[in-house]
Design an enzyme around this catalytic site. Structure first.
Site, PDB file in Angstrom:
ATOM      1  N   CYS A 196       0.821  -1.225   0.000  1.00  0.00           N
ATOM      2  CA  CYS A 196       0.000   0.000   0.000  1.00  0.00           C
ATOM      3  C   CYS A 196       0.844   1.260   0.000  1.00  0.00           C
ATOM      4  O   CYS A 196       0.359   2.339  -0.331  1.00  0.00           O
ATOM      5  CB  CYS A 196      -0.964   0.020   1.185  1.00  0.00           C
ATOM      6  SG  CYS A 196      -0.175   0.335   2.781  1.00  0.00           S
ATOM      7  N   VAL A 203      13.152   6.542  -0.603  1.00  0.00           N
ATOM      8  CA  VAL A 203      13.665   5.172  -0.729  1.00  0.00           C
ATOM      9  C   VAL A 203      12.493   4.213  -0.548  1.00  0.00           C
ATOM     10  O   VAL A 203      12.081   3.518  -1.441  1.00  0.00           O
ATOM     11  CB  VAL A 203      14.791   4.882   0.290  1.00  0.00           C
ATOM     12  CG1 VAL A 203      15.236   3.423   0.185  1.00  0.00           C
ATOM     13  CG2 VAL A 203      15.975   5.803   0.037  1.00  0.00           C
ATOM     14  N   GLY A 244      16.033   9.003   5.274  1.00  0.00           N
ATOM     15  CA  GLY A 244      14.636   9.430   5.235  1.00  0.00           C
ATOM     16  C   GLY A 244      14.112   9.728   6.621  1.00  0.00           C
ATOM     17  O   GLY A 244      13.417  10.722   6.844  1.00  0.00           O
ATOM     18  N   LYS A 251      12.295   4.443  25.141  1.00  0.00           N
ATOM     19  CA  LYS A 251      11.097   4.718  24.349  1.00  0.00           C
ATOM     20  C   LYS A 251       9.880   4.229  25.116  1.00  0.00           C
ATOM     21  O   LYS A 251       9.887   3.128  25.651  1.00  0.00           O
ATOM     22  CB  LYS A 251      11.155   3.997  22.983  1.00  0.00           C
ATOM     23  CG  LYS A 251       9.871   4.121  22.160  1.00  0.00           C
ATOM     24  CD  LYS A 251       9.990   3.392  20.821  1.00  0.00           C
ATOM     25  CE  LYS A 251       8.684   3.489  20.026  1.00  0.00           C
ATOM     26  NZ  LYS A 251       8.783   2.864  18.699  1.00  0.00           N
ATOM     27  N   PHE A 293     -17.856  -7.583  14.311  1.00  0.00           N
ATOM     28  CA  PHE A 293     -17.866  -7.289  15.746  1.00  0.00           C
ATOM     29  C   PHE A 293     -19.002  -6.353  16.164  1.00  0.00           C
ATOM     30  O   PHE A 293     -18.918  -5.712  17.201  1.00  0.00           O
ATOM     31  CB  PHE A 293     -16.513  -6.704  16.191  1.00  0.00           C
ATOM     32  CG  PHE A 293     -15.326  -7.435  15.638  1.00  0.00           C
ATOM     33  CD1 PHE A 293     -15.094  -8.754  15.987  1.00  0.00           C
ATOM     34  CD2 PHE A 293     -14.455  -6.830  14.738  1.00  0.00           C
ATOM     35  CE1 PHE A 293     -14.009  -9.455  15.467  1.00  0.00           C
ATOM     36  CE2 PHE A 293     -13.374  -7.521  14.211  1.00  0.00           C
ATOM     37  CZ  PHE A 293     -13.149  -8.836  14.576  1.00  0.00           C
ATOM     38  N   GLU A 314     -23.451  -4.084  11.792  1.00  0.00           N
ATOM     39  CA  GLU A 314     -24.825  -4.514  12.020  1.00  0.00           C
ATOM     40  C   GLU A 314     -25.817  -3.492  11.468  1.00  0.00           C
ATOM     41  O   GLU A 314     -26.725  -3.839  10.736  1.00  0.00           O
ATOM     42  CB  GLU A 314     -25.065  -4.728  13.515  1.00  0.00           C
ATOM     43  CG  GLU A 314     -26.452  -5.268  13.815  1.00  0.00           C
ATOM     44  CD  GLU A 314     -26.664  -5.565  15.290  1.00  0.00           C
ATOM     45  OE1 GLU A 314     -27.833  -5.651  15.708  1.00  0.00           O
ATOM     46  OE2 GLU A 314     -25.677  -5.711  16.040  1.00  0.00           O
ATOM     47  N   ARG A 350     -29.077  -3.505  27.764  1.00  0.00           N
ATOM     48  CA  ARG A 350     -28.244  -4.674  28.097  1.00  0.00           C
ATOM     49  C   ARG A 350     -27.236  -4.318  29.180  1.00  0.00           C
ATOM     50  O   ARG A 350     -26.946  -5.133  30.059  1.00  0.00           O
ATOM     51  CB  ARG A 350     -27.540  -5.241  26.862  1.00  0.00           C
ATOM     52  CG  ARG A 350     -26.861  -6.578  27.161  1.00  0.00           C
ATOM     53  CD  ARG A 350     -26.268  -7.233  25.942  1.00  0.00           C
ATOM     54  NE  ARG A 350     -27.168  -8.091  25.208  1.00  0.00           N
ATOM     55  CZ  ARG A 350     -27.324  -9.397  25.428  1.00  0.00           C
ATOM     56  NH1 ARG A 350     -26.681  -9.981  26.431  1.00  0.00           N
ATOM     57  NH2 ARG A 350     -28.135 -10.104  24.684  1.00  0.00           N
ATOM     58  N   THR A 400     -32.363  -8.932  23.091  1.00  0.00           N
ATOM     59  CA  THR A 400     -33.293  -8.472  24.129  1.00  0.00           C
ATOM     60  C   THR A 400     -34.581  -7.921  23.526  1.00  0.00           C
ATOM     61  O   THR A 400     -35.545  -7.678  24.232  1.00  0.00           O
ATOM     62  CB  THR A 400     -32.621  -7.404  25.016  1.00  0.00           C
ATOM     63  OG1 THR A 400     -32.056  -6.395  24.189  1.00  0.00           O
ATOM     64  CG2 THR A 400     -31.534  -8.038  25.874  1.00  0.00           C
ATOM     65  N   GLU A 405     -19.701 -13.329  22.237  1.00  0.00           N
ATOM     66  CA  GLU A 405     -19.488 -12.168  23.104  1.00  0.00           C
ATOM     67  C   GLU A 405     -19.049 -12.499  24.528  1.00  0.00           C
ATOM     68  O   GLU A 405     -18.273 -11.742  25.121  1.00  0.00           O
ATOM     69  CB  GLU A 405     -20.777 -11.332  23.155  1.00  0.00           C
ATOM     70  CG  GLU A 405     -21.102 -10.689  21.823  1.00  0.00           C
ATOM     71  CD  GLU A 405     -22.523 -10.142  21.774  1.00  0.00           C
ATOM     72  OE1 GLU A 405     -22.675  -8.915  21.719  1.00  0.00           O
ATOM     73  OE2 GLU A 405     -23.469 -10.944  21.806  1.00  0.00           O
TER      74      GLU A 405
END
Length: 1368
Positions: free
Chosen positions: A86, A294, A385, A457, A834, A838, A916, A1046, A1304
């Site tokens: 990409c 590069v 770079g 770091k 996930f 939906e 819920r 539910t 879940e």
């Protein structure tokens, strides 16, 4: 095409100008001029190689990984390495061989051992990330003369993300290619092993699976173990080969010499590839503003995501003078174009060859490079770079500054000057380079005796993450009598200023001082004057960043003192308890176990079968929406989005867009043929905003053009004038302004809370609040829809990446004004959902349908990662305010809870999510008196939506917070408080449902025994006693998750079963395959029903014209419902076949089917299932919302670095009751994947919005809108020991074949890590006398962990009640 110079001036020019060529999977391809703007990924997908996926577009997820092979004439061998397609410019791989996943193996030609192993090990769920993982390992194996170590394999996968599996099965699948001794997988000494005994790579225990064939499946406390693979051959050209079908390096490329390139691209873009420094300097003189590149890892992101229109690109990768690597007597000369991987390899080499004192800087660089980006980026990114980009958070620049490195700079006349690294950085992305100069090389001097260099770091995530703060520190000591005196010192930081910063005052202070506690205290006092961070500094976390500068220097002081101590005496030795501050992190090999029983039912049910699509997914042959071949005359779409959180639209100027290249059309609210009002529950959204916008990222219109890039370009040219209006940007602001969605306030009660609080029973009462952070779904496949018309618009068909094809069908029919019977939505598979696909996929399909319908042309709309994250909503953040009364023993008596969720600008599913959360606000605890008041807040953010757990985890996390607080109040362990309050068989919950078949105690007790909780508690306390700066913590957390939608009417499912005369079966059902193995489980049920092999059953796709009115694939209930519906259909067909079957014995099922066909028996049936005995009445607050509950419990042990907030999970044990599993291997995969996704929610993934807490972000904007800033767990984040066990011998009478839902329920198990972190922080706080309760919000990021561990390094910046900011 033409070359830059005459042939005789070029050492490497071929005899005559040649075509630009590229080999792809062994096929020669000529690259035409005009494609300089193309990435390798765009090219590959355009030529039909869609196995390489677009996941993020910024090199952060690895889905686009391919292998590049090129011949290095100097070394006379081929280099094979993984890259992100990409970001790779197409012309940068000219003259090379590209191998994609299709070139590794396929189901017709045969799978490569890597593919075979991953498929068999259940290492591919949704499959979208799978080709990237395959290619990362393939490149490593091809380039390794001997099998790599397991550590090397894990390192090669650092740039690859997976959202489904939890990584464990991927590690198991790939470790069979490592060279490591089997015994190294465990603590067992090889001497204690019996002759021929094998150590299981997964469990770390002796087992018999080493001698088995790949086909054998080992269960019951063992995972699938495969034979170990070794290369068949190795050559300097083709590398290591594992099959006789591996693609060789094309002979033409061995003979072919490189040519300079002069090519062009869209919009006048020029691309040059010079081959000598002379030609490069001439080009630089001609084009002073040209970008030198590069690996394109920075420029690519700037051009693609930041839309910076560079006009001239010069690829300097093949200029010999920029690629030098010279090891000299006084140091190392490093060419500016040297790749980071080459540099890392060189440093590793010199460390073994040079005296140890000379290589202190090299060792620091090795450690820093190890955590620098992912392997694919390091393989192409250059040293120069990174330096010249001058990022203020560059990991390497502070080290160059600290190590006395010199930069050699050459101008267009060939004159060279030298500057010290510490003087090179002038301001934000500004360096000491004139427009006629380039960086030629870097000189790194060797360190001297008693000269020490150390790197530091801290990031949100260890692997492949940008730093929050980093540093390079060097000190040169001289022995004067008994003292060590600082002769020279350099301390440099990144992440604390607009540029890499030298701590000048600190450096001056150190020089000449004795190296002792006094110099440490003095430096810690001076450092804050060097680091000036304003309150509103970009990046936020100001207090944390300031404290890190002190922590890093303290660690440096201890490290140097310890280094001296190892060689010479030192007056003040480092206390043993302080050594934990300087022990570097080293991840041991993963040890994992999966313990389950197999309860076979018929031919297939209960068997740990491999995912039906696994073999297609590992070869890249599995098709996703964006892989679908575009019909002729197709268009690509891009959305026009709001840039304001709340405003009136005054005008829209689209003239510039209409004159943009490739433009075909633009559509707004006025153009919608049907209704512009949409919404899954109430119609409170507009497809295209007409008068007002209520969030940043709201869709105003849609542009279509001939290419994806042209559509985005045109959409970006639409200018909208706004009148800004006040915006509500948090739950607190919404509550203050009473900004709630209409009719969205809910109430539940049990007993009398007020009376209980007033009675003598409540011996203690606590009150508090819990802020619960949101979470991005980060499915690897973004939202995508392809829509086309038939019969000139009389019918509309679409292929969508959705969990709810029926919702897409409904939305499209609604906005086009067509009956649903004329709209068909198909979904073959989706690359993760996930919950995020939906409802929010509906508006994507509807938006694409408008231009498709009006223009009668196919239209594809695929969202880029940042647009997907900005527009499509996340997990709801919550605010909980609790008041709890309890006894001195810890028994909870009363809970008064106010709970708010942040819905965003439309209701979507937020009310059901709130409900819920209210249902789950007790988690597993018996509370006699409960009152819960819930509200759905309207805010000016994109509408939040469903996400695995659907509000349940948020409700349970609030409950676990007050449980934890009760424990601290009573000075008891949280586990003891949990046990005192457990619900049990017959418990009546606060909404009136009675618990039946409750296995909570059994799950909890088995977990407690398996993890040896009390022994581990003692070990952790002992560790904490002897380690001041590292602390360990443990926790055990239970869960109870209600299974059913539910909303009662949604608990229905249909399936269509067709039996064919050859004895094969085609099943169509309303559920969507998104990696969770739904199709596999349904096929297993059908196979067992007909008593036929699983291979005889096929499920092709989900389609609204096969099974109508299907509920979304959600709520964990899909296997229960769709498998039951399929079984119903199978039983109908079997009943029709029975009269024939009873006449005689048939040799096969196919023979029986043929006989039935000849007797004209209907071999097709529609099955249907409704979940029985459920229903809830909100008017009374009582009922039975759930069919049953899935129970689980998890134990976690963590270790935190109290100075930096870094942590790792040492152990995670998860126990789940899943009844008699339909497919235990798939269910274990769901448990592991949910746990790691949950780990992200509780500890890593932080959404940062432009709100009152983050004023450095534009109001209403999402800062964390890609993998660069939003960090999901990587392979490095999984527990060192990861054990999953399924409870044995507990059938579930409420669901098909005694199974239980799994999707879940395990998600919340990761909260054990969160509370283990809190336990570790408590130990740290106790060191400074802070022993009481303290708030810790999720995610427990390094900032929250570190700033909760109060000590002398936080004291200058915060008070003891400091609370890091969170977007809620």
């Amino acid at each position: 095409m033409g070359s830059l110079k005459k042939e005789e001036e070029m050492g490497q020019i071929a005899e005559e100008p040649k075509d630009a060529i590229l080999y792809v999977n062994g096929v020669r391809r000529v690259l035409p001029d005009g494609f300089a703007h193309f990435t390798l990924l765009e090219y590959l997908r355009d030529v039909g190689l869609t196995g390489t996926k677009l996941g993020c577009g910024e090199g952060g997820c690895g889905a686009c990984t391919v292998m590049i092979s090129l011949y290095d004439r100097k070394m006379k061998k081929c280099m094979h390495y993984a890259v992100n397609a990409c970001l790779t410019p197409l012309y940068s791989v000219e003259g090379m061989h590209v191998i994609t996943v299709e070139g590794v193996g396929n189901h017709k030609r045969g799978l490569h051992p890597i593919q075979e192993s991953l498929a068999r090990s259940h290492g591919s769920q949704c499959g979208f990330c799978t080709p990237g993982f395959i290619m990362s390992l393939h490149a490593l194996l091809r380039s390794s003369e001997t099998p790599p170590t397991e550590e090397k394999i894990e390192e090669s996968l650092a740039g690859n993300l997976c959202r489904c599996t939890g990584y464990r099965p991927i590690v198991d699948a790939f470790r069979v290619f490592s060279k490591t001794n089997d015994a190294l997988y465990s603590d067992i000494s090889s001497l204690s092993l019996q002759e021929g005994e094998f150590i299981c790579p997964s469990t770390g225990k002796p087992c018999s699976c080493g001698s088995k064939t790949v086909n054998d499946v080992v269960t019951d406390d063992q995972s699938i173990c495969s034979t170990r693979y070794k290369p068949l051959s190795y050559s300097e050209v083709d590398g290591s080969t594992y099959t006789d079908k591996e693609l060789i390096f094309p002979p033409e490329l061995l003979r072919r010499k490189l040519s300079p390139l002069n090519l062009s691209g869209l919009g006048g873009l020029k691309w040059y590839r010079p081959l000598t420094i002379k030609d490069l300097l001439e080009l630089k003189e001609k084009y002073p503003t040209a970008k030198l590149l590069v690996g394109n890892t920075e420029v690519g992101v700037e051009m693609r995501l930041k839309r910076i229109p560079y006009q001239v690109l010069i690829s300097v990768a093949h200029v010999p003078e920029l690629n030098i690597l010279n090891v000299k007597d006084d140091g190392i000369e490093i060419g500016a174009a040297v790749r980071l991987t080459e540099l890392l390899n060189l440093f590793r080499e010199v460390v073994t060859q040079r005296p140890a004192y000379e290589t202190s800087a090299c060792k620091a660089f090795i450690e820093q490079l190890k955590w620098f980006a992912g392997t694919q980026i390091r393989n192409v990114a250059s040293v120069g770079g990174n330096v010249c980009t001058a990022s203020p958070i560059s990991d390497l620049n502070p080290l160059w500054m600290a190590t006395r490195a010199k930069f050699l700079i050459i101008n267009c006349n060939g004159n060279i000057r030298t500057t010290l690294a510490e003087n090179f950085f002038l301001g934000y992305r500004k360096v000491d380079l004139n427009s006629n100069e380039i960086l030629l090389s870097i000189f790194l001097p060797w360190t001297r005796p008693f000269e020490y260099v150390k790197e530091f770091k801290q990031a949100h995530r260890r692997d492949d993450d940008i730093a929050i703060v980093n540093a390079g520190m060097r000190v040169y000591l001289e022995e004067k009598g008994e003292e060590w005196v600082v002769s020279d010192a350099s301390v440099a930081f990144g992440g604390v200023a607009p540029l890499s910063l030298c701590a000048i005052k600190t450096n001056e202070f150190l020089i000449g001082k004795e190296w002792n506690q006094n110099v440490l205290q003095g430096a810690l006092n001076v450092l804050p004057a060097d680091i000036v961070l304003k309150e509103d500094a970009p990046g936020g976390m100001v207090e944390f960043r300031r404290s890190l500068t002190l922590s890093f220097f303290f660690k440096f002081f201890l490290w140097v003192s310890h280094q001296i101590e190892e060689n010479k005496s030192i007056k003040e030795s480092v206390p043993l308890s302080h050594l934990s501050a300087i022990n570097s992190f080293h991840r041991p090999p993963l040890v994992a176990s999966q313990d389950y029983e197999i309860r076979k039912h018929g031919t297939s049910v209960g068997s740990p079968e491999v995912h039906l699509s696994a073999r297609l997914q590992v070869t890249g042959e599995a098709e996703y929406t964006d892989d679908t071949p575009m019909p002729p005359n197709s268009l690509h779409a891009a959305l026009v989005l709001s840039k304001k959180p709340h405003a009136r639209i005054l005008s829209i100027d689209d003239l510039s867009a209409k004159s943009s290249p490739g433009f075909a059309g633009i559509f707004f609210a006025k153009d919608v043929p049907g209704s512009n009002k949409i919404g899954p529950v109430v119609l409170d959204e507009e497809l295209f905003a007409s008068e007002f916008v209520t969030c940043v990222g709201q869709v105003i219109g849609i542009v279509v053009a001939d290419t994806h890039e042209n559509a985005k370009l045109a959409a970006g040219k639409v200018h909208v004038e706004y009148e800004e209006l006040p915006a509500i940007l948090s739950i607190e602001e919404a509550v203050s302004a009473k900004s709630f969605h209409p009719n969205s306030q809910k109430f539940m009660r049990k007993g009398d809370v007020d009376l209980c609080f007033q009675s003598d029973q409540c011996e203690k009462i606590i009150e508090g609040r819990v802020e619960v952070g949101g979470q991005e779904h980060f499915y690897l496949e973004t939202h995508s829809s392809l829509v086309w018309t038939m019969d000139c618009g009389n019918e509309v068909h679409m292929i969508s990446s959705t969990q709810a094809p029926q919702k897409n069908q409904k939305y499209v029919s609604h906005v086009l004004g067509l009956p649903m019977s004329k709209v068909v939505c198909k979904t073959k598979r989706i690359g993760g959902g996930f919950g995020g696909k939906e409802t929010r996929s509906g508006f994507i399909a509807a938006a694409a349908a408008v231009p498709s319908y009006l223009m009668n042309r196919p239209v594809k709309l695929t969202l880029d990662r940042d647009i997907d994250m900005i527009t499509s909503g996340q997990r709801h953040s919550f605010l909980g305010k609790y008041k709890v009364g309890f006894t001195k023993k810890g028994k909870a008596l009363a809970l008064d809870l106010e709970i708010y969720n942040n819905a965003g600008n439309s209701l979507d599913l937020s009310l059901a999510i709130l409900e819920r959360a209210m249902f789950h606000s007790d988690n597993v605890y018996e509370i006699p008196n409960v009152r819960i008041f819930g509200s759905v807040c309207f805010t000016n953010f994109p509408s939040n939506t469903a996400f695995r757990g659907f509000g349940g985890p948020q409700g349970m996390l609030i409950a676990e917070n007050w449980i934890h607080r009760i424990a601290l109040e009573l000075k008891k362990s949280p586990e003891e408080i949990r046990e005192i309050n457990f619900q049990g068989e017959g418990s009546i919950l606060h909404y009136g449902q009675q618990l039946e078949h409750c296995t909570l105690a059994q799950v909890w007790n088995e977990l407690k025994v398996s993890c040896d909780f009390l022994k581990v508690r003692e070990e952790v306390d002992e560790f904490n006693l002897h380690n001041r700066w590292k602390k360990r913590g443990i926790a055990m957390v239970p869960t109870k998750f209600g299974i059913s939608f539910t909303t009662k009417f949604m608990n229905q499912a249909g399936a269509l079963v067709n039996v064919y005369t050859d004895g094969t079966v085609l099943v169509s059902h309303g559920g969507v395959e998104m990696g969770q193995g739904l199709h596999t489980k349904v096929a297993q049920v059908a196979a067992s029903a007909f008593n036929i092999p699983l291979s005889s059953v096929f499920i092709s796709e989900t389609s609204t014209d096969k099974v109508p009115n299907a509920s979304p694939t959600a709520a964990s209930a899909s296997s229960d419902m769709y498998a039951a519906a399929a079984l119903d259909a199978c039983e109908q067909i079997k009943a029709r076949m029975e009269p024939i079957a009873s006449q005689r014995n048939f040799g096969s099922f196919a023979e029986l089917v043929s006989a039935c066909y000849m007797e004209r028996i209907d071999l097709s049936a529609h099955g249907f299932y409704i979940t029985p005995d459920i229903g809830f009445d909100w008017s009374t607050g009582k009922g039975k919302p759930f069919s049953y509950y899935t129970y689980g419990a998890a134990f976690a042990e963590v270790e935190i670095d109290t100075l930096t907030g870094d942590f790792h999970t040492r152990t995670a044990n998860v126990f789940m009751d899943l009844g008699y599993s339909l497919n235990p291997a798939i269910d274990v995969g769901q448990v592991e994947g949910a746990f790691i996704q949950g780990l992200g929610w509780v500890a890593l993934e932080e959404l940062k919005w432009g709100d009152a807490s983050h004023k450095w972000i534009r109001p209403g904007c999402l800062y964390t809108c890609g993998p660069g800033s939003y960090k999901i767990p990587s392979l490095n984040d999984i527990p060192f020991k990861f054990n999953v066990s399924l409870l044995k011998g507990n059938p579930n009478v409420k669901a098909i074949h005694s199974s239980k839902a799994v999707g879940e329920p395990p998600f919340f198990m990761a909260s054990s890590v969160f509370f283990a972190i809190k336990d570790a922080i408590l130990a740290a706080r106790a060191e400074t006398g802070h022993t009481g309760w303290f708030p810790l919000d999720n995610p427990a990021t390094p900032e929250r962990i570190r700033m909760s561990c109060l000590d002398e390094f936080t004291a200058p910046f915060i008070s003891s009640d400091f609370h890091p900011k969170l977007s809620v």
